[in-house]
Design an enzyme around this catalytic site. Structure first.
Site, PDB file in Angstrom:
ATOM      1  N   ARG A 163       0.821  -1.222   0.000  1.00 55.26           N
ATOM      2  CA  ARG A 163       0.000   0.000   0.000  1.00 55.26           C
ATOM      3  C   ARG A 163       0.855   1.273   0.000  1.00 55.26           C
ATOM      4  O   ARG A 163       0.513   2.264   0.648  1.00 55.26           O
ATOM      5  CB  ARG A 163      -0.930   0.039   1.221  1.00 55.26           C
ATOM      6  CG  ARG A 163      -2.006  -1.013   1.218  1.00 55.26           C
ATOM      7  CD  ARG A 163      -2.969  -0.812   0.051  1.00 55.26           C
ATOM      8  NE  ARG A 163      -4.173  -1.576   0.255  1.00 55.26           N
ATOM      9  CZ  ARG A 163      -4.303  -2.864  -0.059  1.00 55.26           C
ATOM     10  NH1 ARG A 163      -3.308  -3.518  -0.619  1.00 55.26           N
ATOM     11  NH2 ARG A 163      -5.445  -3.480   0.159  1.00 55.26           N
ATOM     12  N   SER A 236     -10.994  -0.403   2.831  1.00 47.53           N
ATOM     13  CA  SER A 236     -10.272  -0.492   4.112  1.00 47.53           C
ATOM     14  C   SER A 236      -9.914   0.902   4.597  1.00 47.53           C
ATOM     15  O   SER A 236      -9.297   1.669   3.860  1.00 47.53           O
ATOM     16  CB  SER A 236      -8.975  -1.263   3.938  1.00 47.53           C
ATOM     17  OG  SER A 236      -9.204  -2.537   3.440  1.00 47.53           O
ATOM     18  N   GLU A 332      -5.333   3.994   6.009  1.00 46.45           N
ATOM     19  CA  GLU A 332      -4.905   3.790   4.629  1.00 46.45           C
ATOM     20  C   GLU A 332      -5.428   4.961   3.784  1.00 46.45           C
ATOM     21  O   GLU A 332      -4.852   5.339   2.774  1.00 46.45           O
ATOM     22  CB  GLU A 332      -5.509   2.462   4.136  1.00 46.45           C
ATOM     23  CG  GLU A 332      -5.069   2.064   2.756  1.00 46.45           C
ATOM     24  CD  GLU A 332      -5.914   0.954   2.183  1.00 46.45           C
ATOM     25  OE1 GLU A 332      -5.621  -0.209   2.480  1.00 46.45           O
ATOM     26  OE2 GLU A 332      -6.846   1.245   1.415  1.00 46.45           O
TER      27      GLU A 332
HETATM   28  N1  EPU Z   1     -11.164 -10.508   9.715  1.00 47.31           N
HETATM   29  C1  EPU Z   1     -11.966 -10.551  10.841  1.00 47.31           C
HETATM   30  N2  EPU Z   1     -12.958  -9.630  10.938  1.00 47.31           N
HETATM   31  C2  EPU Z   1     -13.201  -8.691  10.009  1.00 47.31           C
HETATM   32  C3  EPU Z   1     -12.375  -8.645   8.867  1.00 47.31           C
HETATM   33  C4  EPU Z   1     -11.358  -9.560   8.746  1.00 47.31           C
HETATM   34  O1  EPU Z   1     -11.785 -11.375  11.721  1.00 47.31           O
HETATM   35  O2  EPU Z   1     -14.142  -7.906  10.198  1.00 47.31           O
HETATM   36  C5  EPU Z   1     -10.091 -11.523   9.586  1.00 47.31           C
HETATM   37  C6  EPU Z   1     -10.639 -12.831   9.038  1.00 47.31           C
HETATM   38  O3  EPU Z   1      -9.967 -13.871   9.671  1.00 47.31           O
HETATM   39  C7  EPU Z   1     -10.251 -12.788   7.583  1.00 47.31           C
HETATM   40  C8  EPU Z   1      -8.939 -12.014   7.624  1.00 47.31           C
HETATM   41  O4  EPU Z   1      -9.116 -11.085   8.684  1.00 47.31           O
HETATM   42  O5  EPU Z   1     -10.066 -14.060   7.065  1.00 47.31           O
HETATM   43  C9  EPU Z   1      -8.611 -11.312   6.333  1.00 47.31           C
HETATM   44  O6  EPU Z   1      -9.738 -10.557   5.932  1.00 47.31           O
HETATM   45  P1  EPU Z   1      -9.943 -10.105   4.405  1.00 47.31           P
HETATM   46  O7  EPU Z   1      -9.657 -11.237   3.494  1.00 47.31           O
HETATM   47  O8  EPU Z   1     -11.273  -9.458   4.304  1.00 47.31           O
HETATM   48  O9  EPU Z   1      -8.761  -9.093   4.183  1.00 47.31           O
HETATM   49  P2  EPU Z   1      -8.229  -7.829   4.980  1.00 47.31           P
HETATM   50  O10 EPU Z   1      -6.844  -8.114   5.408  1.00 47.31           O
HETATM   51  O11 EPU Z   1      -9.195  -7.384   6.017  1.00 47.31           O
HETATM   52  C10 EPU Z   1      -7.149  -6.835   2.814  1.00 47.31           C
HETATM   53  C11 EPU Z   1      -7.148  -5.534   2.071  1.00 47.31           C
HETATM   54  C12 EPU Z   1      -8.440  -5.361   1.283  1.00 47.31           C
HETATM   55  C13 EPU Z   1      -8.575  -6.531   0.318  1.00 47.31           C
HETATM   56  C14 EPU Z   1      -8.570  -7.831   1.145  1.00 47.31           C
HETATM   57  C15 EPU Z   1      -8.634  -9.059   0.288  1.00 47.31           C
HETATM   58  C16 EPU Z   1      -5.759  -4.042   3.408  1.00 47.31           C
HETATM   59  C17 EPU Z   1      -5.713  -2.848   4.293  1.00 47.31           C
HETATM   60  N3  EPU Z   1      -6.966  -4.425   2.984  1.00 47.31           N
HETATM   61  O12 EPU Z   1      -8.179  -6.747   3.803  1.00 47.31           O
HETATM   62  O13 EPU Z   1      -8.329  -4.163   0.517  1.00 47.31           O
HETATM   63  O14 EPU Z   1      -9.772  -6.441  -0.433  1.00 47.31           O
HETATM   64  O15 EPU Z   1      -7.349  -7.898   1.919  1.00 47.31           O
HETATM   65  O16 EPU Z   1      -7.409  -9.272  -0.325  1.00 47.31           O
HETATM   66  O17 EPU Z   1      -4.716  -4.623   3.113  1.00 47.31           O
HETATM   67  C18 EPU Z   1      -8.837  -1.846   0.435  1.00 47.31           C
HETATM   68  O18 EPU Z   1      -7.629  -1.644   0.463  1.00 47.31           O
HETATM   69  O19 EPU Z   1      -9.672  -0.895   0.389  1.00 47.31           O
HETATM   70  C19 EPU Z   1      -9.323  -3.215   0.529  1.00 47.31           C
HETATM   71  C20 EPU Z   1     -10.614  -3.488   0.616  1.00 47.31           C
END
Ligand code: EPU
Length: 336
Positions: A163, A236, A332
């Site tokens: 990012r 995010s 972010e």
């Molecule tokens: N999780 C929770 N609760 C939540 C959200 C997530 O427990 O409310 C845990 C779950 O275990 C889940 C894990 O976190 O399996 C990962 O969650 P997710 O796959 O939704 O990914 P993220 O790390 O929360 C990142 C990016 C997103 C991107 C997703 C999918 C960042 C800051 N965000 O989110 O990017 O879509 O991975 O690859 O790195 C964005 O940047 O606007 C964005 C949406």
């Protein structure tokens, strides 16, 4: 060329109803140059918007808002394995993803449905579902505000990180991205190892291909992430923090179920969404601001929230995360 005192609610996906002093759009570098030579530009501070999907305005903007509308998707080189495509910075990101998967080209399909423009994609090196845009970018064309000339940044010169890039750091407010050249591959990458992609393909009874992966990702995102057309948001709000191993091990003693991803021998990434959910804030709502019900990393505007209201909740989340885990989570989103 300039509009005065207009609302930019429709130009930011948080749907914050603020006014800017001046507003102007440009469709090419010639128009951009004209704006940069104007006295309004010289007398005011300014900011450039792409899709407006990573920005939070906390006040009326007492300056010039520039909207990048440079269009066009053009194949500039092709061989047996690759296609190089030059894309205008103002093109909607998902439109370009669709263009690419319609031609069975691979490299950006896992990034389907990310809101924003092509020009914004290198700034924060957008990433999702095991793919980052840096791996498909050849070069970025950027207009230098000071010397009014176009510069080319080859991939290595962009200093891409999680990012992050040179455009967010050293070159912040110094350049305007005009177009990006991508190298897409003809042999499908079919990266389906992240999260629910494989199971979503199974549900859809589809085999892996760029088009089908984009479809699966679109479905997954639509379930978890609010559509900014319906509910204002910027995806995010925070970045996922990266901890040193020692700190992580201490935390794991206290929270044995903590979700984590080992990224190197000594670095562990924790989903901020988990940290926020685990302190009970998922679905929290105060007035018109809320933490999204399906993804705790996303802050939503239920209607008439101001930028200040959103910032207040974001700060509350940061304080709670610090109190509970001794971790500082960083936004972010750009806060103006
Ligand atoms: N999780 C929770 N609760 C939540 C959200 C997530 O427990 O409310 C845990 C779950 O275990 C889940 C894990 O976190 O399996 C990962 O969650 P997710 O796959 O939704 O990914 P993220 O790390 O929360 C990142 C990016 C997103 C991107 C997703 C999918 C960042 C800051 N965000 O989110 O990017 O879509 O991975 O690859 O790195 C964005 O940047 O606007 C964005 C949406």
């Amino acid at each position: 060329m300039f509009k005065e005192n207009i609302s930019i609610k429709d130009y930011n996906t948080f749907k914050i109803d603020i006014k800017c002093k001046f507003f102007s759009e440009f469709k090419n570098t010639k128009e951009l140059k004209k704006i940069l030579e104007s006295s309004i530009y010289h007398k005011n501070k300014s900011i450039v918007l792409g899709g407006g999907s990573n920005i939070l305005f906390t006040n009326d903007y007492d300056g010039l808002v520039l909207k990048n509308n440079i269009n066009g998707i053009k194949i500039i080189k092709e061989d047996n394995s690759n296609v190089n495509v030059e894309v205008g910075a103002g093109v909607d990101w998902n439109k370009f993803v669709n263009w690419s998967v319609e031609r069975n080209l691979s490299g950006i399909e896992n990034l389907a449905l990310i809101p924003g423009s092509v020009g914004a994609s290198p700034v924060q090196n957008i990433g999702a579902y095991g793919m980052e845009v840096k791996d498909s970018i050849v070069r970025v064309y950027a207009f230098d505000i000071q010397n009014k000339a176009e510069h080319i940044f080859q991939n290595k010169e962009c200093n891409f990180k999680y990012r992050d890039s040179i455009f967010k750091k050293e070159l912040k407010n110094k350049i305007i991205i005009t177009k990006v050249v991508f190298k897409l591959v003809k042999e499908p990458i079919n990266n389906i190892s992240y999260g629910d992609i494989a199971s979503e393909l199974q549900i859809l009874k589809l085999s892996p291909s760029p088009k089908n992966i984009a479809k699966a990702v679109t479905n997954i995102r639509s379930k978890k992430l609010p559509n900014p057309q319906i509910l204002g948001n910027c995806g995010s709000f925070f970045k996922n923090p990266v901890l040193e191993k020692d700190k992580f091990l201490k935390l794991k003693k206290k929270f044995p179920n903590i979700v984590h991803f080992v990224i190197s021998e000594n670095k562990i990434k924790i989903p901020a969404g988990w940290l926020i959910e685990n302190i009970g804030l998922k679905g929290y709502r105060k007035g018109d601001v809320g933490i999204h019900k399906e993804q705790a990393l996303v802050i939503v505007n239920y209607g008439k929230a101001s930028g200040k209201d959103i910032l207040k909740i974001a700060e509350k989340v940061q304080i709670k995360v610090k109190e509970n885990y001794d971790i500082k989570i960083e936004p972010e989103v750009n806060i103006i």
